[in-house]
Design an enzyme around this catalytic site. Structure first.
Site, PDB file in Angstrom:
ATOM      1  N   LYS A 271       0.836  -1.207   0.000  1.00 43.54           N
ATOM      2  CA  LYS A 271       0.000   0.000   0.000  1.00 43.54           C
ATOM      3  C   LYS A 271       0.868   1.254   0.000  1.00 43.54           C
ATOM      4  O   LYS A 271       1.885   1.332   0.697  1.00 43.54           O
ATOM      5  CB  LYS A 271      -0.919  -0.028   1.219  1.00 43.54           C
ATOM      6  CG  LYS A 271      -1.909   1.133   1.295  1.00 43.54           C
ATOM      7  CD  LYS A 271      -2.795   0.982   2.519  1.00 43.54           C
ATOM      8  CE  LYS A 271      -3.745   2.152   2.680  1.00 43.54           C
ATOM      9  NZ  LYS A 271      -4.615   2.002   3.870  1.00 43.54           N
TER      10      LYS A 271
ATOM     11  N   SER B 197      -9.328   2.823   2.913  1.00 44.35           N
ATOM     12  CA  SER B 197      -8.321   3.368   2.030  1.00 44.35           C
ATOM     13  C   SER B 197      -7.446   2.299   1.360  1.00 44.35           C
ATOM     14  O   SER B 197      -6.645   2.606   0.492  1.00 44.35           O
ATOM     15  CB  SER B 197      -7.408   4.311   2.817  1.00 44.35           C
ATOM     16  OG  SER B 197      -6.698   3.622   3.836  1.00 44.35           O
TER      17      SER B 197
ATOM     18  N   SER C  60     -10.351   1.102   6.955  1.00 47.09           N
ATOM     19  CA  SER C  60      -9.593   1.041   5.706  1.00 47.09           C
ATOM     20  C   SER C  60      -9.103  -0.343   5.313  1.00 47.09           C
ATOM     21  O   SER C  60      -8.690  -0.546   4.182  1.00 47.09           O
ATOM     22  CB  SER C  60      -8.384   1.990   5.788  1.00 47.09           C
ATOM     23  OG  SER C  60      -8.815   3.320   5.765  1.00 47.09           O
TER      24      SER C  60
END
Length: 549
Positions: free
Chosen positions: A132, A208, A233
């Site tokens: 990520k 996210s 997230s």
């Protein structure tokens, strides 16, 4: 003097650079058009051999077993997933960096070492992985979806979760998208564009960690072990992509070297955990993260431990069907009803659990603690490049009346958080429960830019309770079983009416449905054990092996 580039020009160059990094042989035809379930494209496009399709259909645990046995070479596994990741990116836009040739070369070196010694370098020997875009990765630029950060120098270090994965033998081949600021349950930014949902391109992938989850759902990586969560997230992307996912107790997860616009905000701490295809994989990665064997004295979390509980025979389960702020859509309500019936049928004790406080008031505390400075750090980063805020960030900023807190006001909010923790612990103890089952969100995914209610996830961040997302695999959304309640009278808050108005079973018919399971803080192992038992009942796995190969 040369005119400064607009944020749109910088974004276009950045997005093109990712496409240019895809080898020509792995590119989909420019004239091709795809619709429906995008997950099926990889098996139909002709870019992967049958063996590569077999490899990429494996779970992380299965792939690791075949590498350890010598049946599969790490280089072949990495190459197969890289090709499928390239296909995934061209369909759902999930990568911000792609370096497959480096990853394949690293895998070949591992294969050579394994051939010489017959020993693996660690428990994740040869497992391909994308990271990520908020973790420090040595030699890579981290943007967090901000145009102003695209020209930052490459990192000179790995974050502690990246170090754990690298030490365990994982091989990194790319970095994945996240939303601007990270504070959105949809993955979209002016810099990288929008990441689409593999089940329905009109829906978001969650945020996210939406780039990670969509890539896993597309089987472009076997699992995403170190997604992050400060408000949902990990769990929202896991839910909207039909995956297993876990937000462990934040105080047990290493966090150093992860980038943030507001590093000094520690009232609600970020957690790191996996999105994956099975409970076996979830347990594998959570155990590795919480024991962080190569970082025994990591200063950002508690000392490592793992307390393996005995498999539960009978669970006492609290059902929180609604948080009293936004009622979930009919398919989620049905998933809970049907799951409860299955659990009762095999002897588990299941009963209604109600939160011991007003969840809207708890949300006001949560959002005040998220943006203690009035979000001025995030806004300053946007102003640097002249880019506007994304819709979901702007909506929540306005709805929760974001402003800078004085020090006494911050102390008062922290005291509220402590009071909520004490009240919830007291209610949990009084109920004598092992875990709670509740929705992950009021909808099984949402259209782009819809202002989703976060309360079903943020409450567990405020309290720091570990929580797991579990698919309800046999449930298919349809108008007959999940009709809209036209007589519903929405509550007087900014989220319940829009959520009710939005629902149309036809829109959601391809979306997966999931549940959220919640356990006591620091008792992550007990929660996983309970989840294994519940998964076996709800998804019919009792006495049956998960493997498909």
């Amino acid at each position: 003097m040369a005119q400064a580039e607009s944020y749109q020009v910088k974004a276009a160059k950045a997005q093109q650079s990712v496409l240019d990094s895809i080898p020509v042989a792995w590119r989909l035809p420019s004239t091709a058009s795809y619709s429906g379930d995008l997950r099926a494209v990889a098996s139909q496009c002709g870019l992967l051999s049958q063996q590569q399709l077999t490899i990429t259909e494996a779970t992380a645990s299965e792939a690791l077993g075949y590498i350890r046995s010598g049946k599969w070479k790490a280089a072949d596994v990495v190459e197969a997933f890289c090709i499928r990741a390239a296909v995934a990116h061209q369909l759902v836009n999930c990568l911000v960096a792609f370096f497959p040739l480096e990853a394949i070369a690293e895998a070949k070196a591992l294969d050579d070492e394994f051939a010489r010694t017959r020993r693996t370098v660690g428990p994740l020997h040869g497992l391909p992985m994308a990271i990520k875009d908020m973790h420090g990765v040595k030699g890579r630029v981290v943007t967090m979806g901000a145009v102003a950060w695209i020209n930052n120098p490459p990192c000179t270090y790995d974050s502690s979760p990246v170090t754990i994965m690298r030490d365990a033998g994982a091989i990194f081949f790319g970095m994945t998208t996240m939303p601007q600021t990270g504070m959105a349950l949809e993955t979209v930014s002016n810099l990288w564009g929008r990441t689409l949902n593999p089940y329905n391109a009109a829906f978001g992938s969650g945020g996210s960690s939406g780039g990670c989850a969509s890539l896993v759902a597309m089987r472009g990586e076997p699992a995403a072990p170190i997604t992050t969560d400060i408000g949902g997230s990990i769990r929202a992307p896991g839910a909207f992509n039909g995956l297993y996912a876990m937000r462990p107790t934040a105080e047990r997860t290493p966090r150093s070297g992860m980038l943030s616009a507001v590093k000094g905000n520690v009232s609600i701490k970020v957690s790191t955990g996996p999105c994956c295809h099975t409970m076996d994989d979830l347990k594998l990665f959570v155990r590795l993260l919480l024991t962080h064997p190569s970082l025994p004295y990591e200063p950002t979390c508690s000392m490592p431990y793992w307390t393996e509980p005995a498999p539960p025979v009978k669970l006492r389960i609290g059902i929180m069907a609604t948080d009293g702020v936004v009622d979930p859509h009919p398919p989620i309500q049905r998933a809970m009803r049907e799951s409860v019936a299955k659990l009762k049928a095999v002897g588990h004790e299941v009963f209604e659990f109600r939160p011991p406080f007003d969840m809207w008031e708890a949300a006001l505390t949560t959002w005040a603690l998220y943006f203690q400075t009035g979000a001025k750090e995030q806004k300053a980063i946007l102003d640097q490049a002249g880019e506007p805020p994304i819709a979901q960030f702007q909506h929540n900023y306005e709805v929760f009346k974001t402003r800078e807190l004085s020090v006494p006001e911050l102390f008062a909010r922290n005291a509220e958080q402590a009071a909520y923790k004490a009240a919830f612990q007291k209610a949990w103890d009084a109920a004598g429960i092992d875990c709670i089952i509740c929705p992950c969100a009021p909808a099984a995914g949402v259209p782009h830019d819809f202002p989703l209610w976060w309360g079903y996830t943020t409450i567990w961040n405020l309290l720091d309770y570990p929580s797991v997302i579990m698919p309800v695999k046999d449930l298919k959304i349809c108008a007959v079983a999940d009709p809209k309640n036209v007589s519903y009278r929405p509550r007087d808050n900014p989220f319940d009416k829009p959520n009710w108005q939005l629902y149309d079973p036809e829109m959601w018919k391809t979306q997966p449905v999931t549940l959220q399971l919640v356990g006591r803080p620091y008792h992550d192992e007990a929660l996983i054990a309970a989840c294994v038992a519940i998964d076996g009942v709800v998804n019919g796995k009792i006495g049956r092996k998960e493997s498909r190969l």
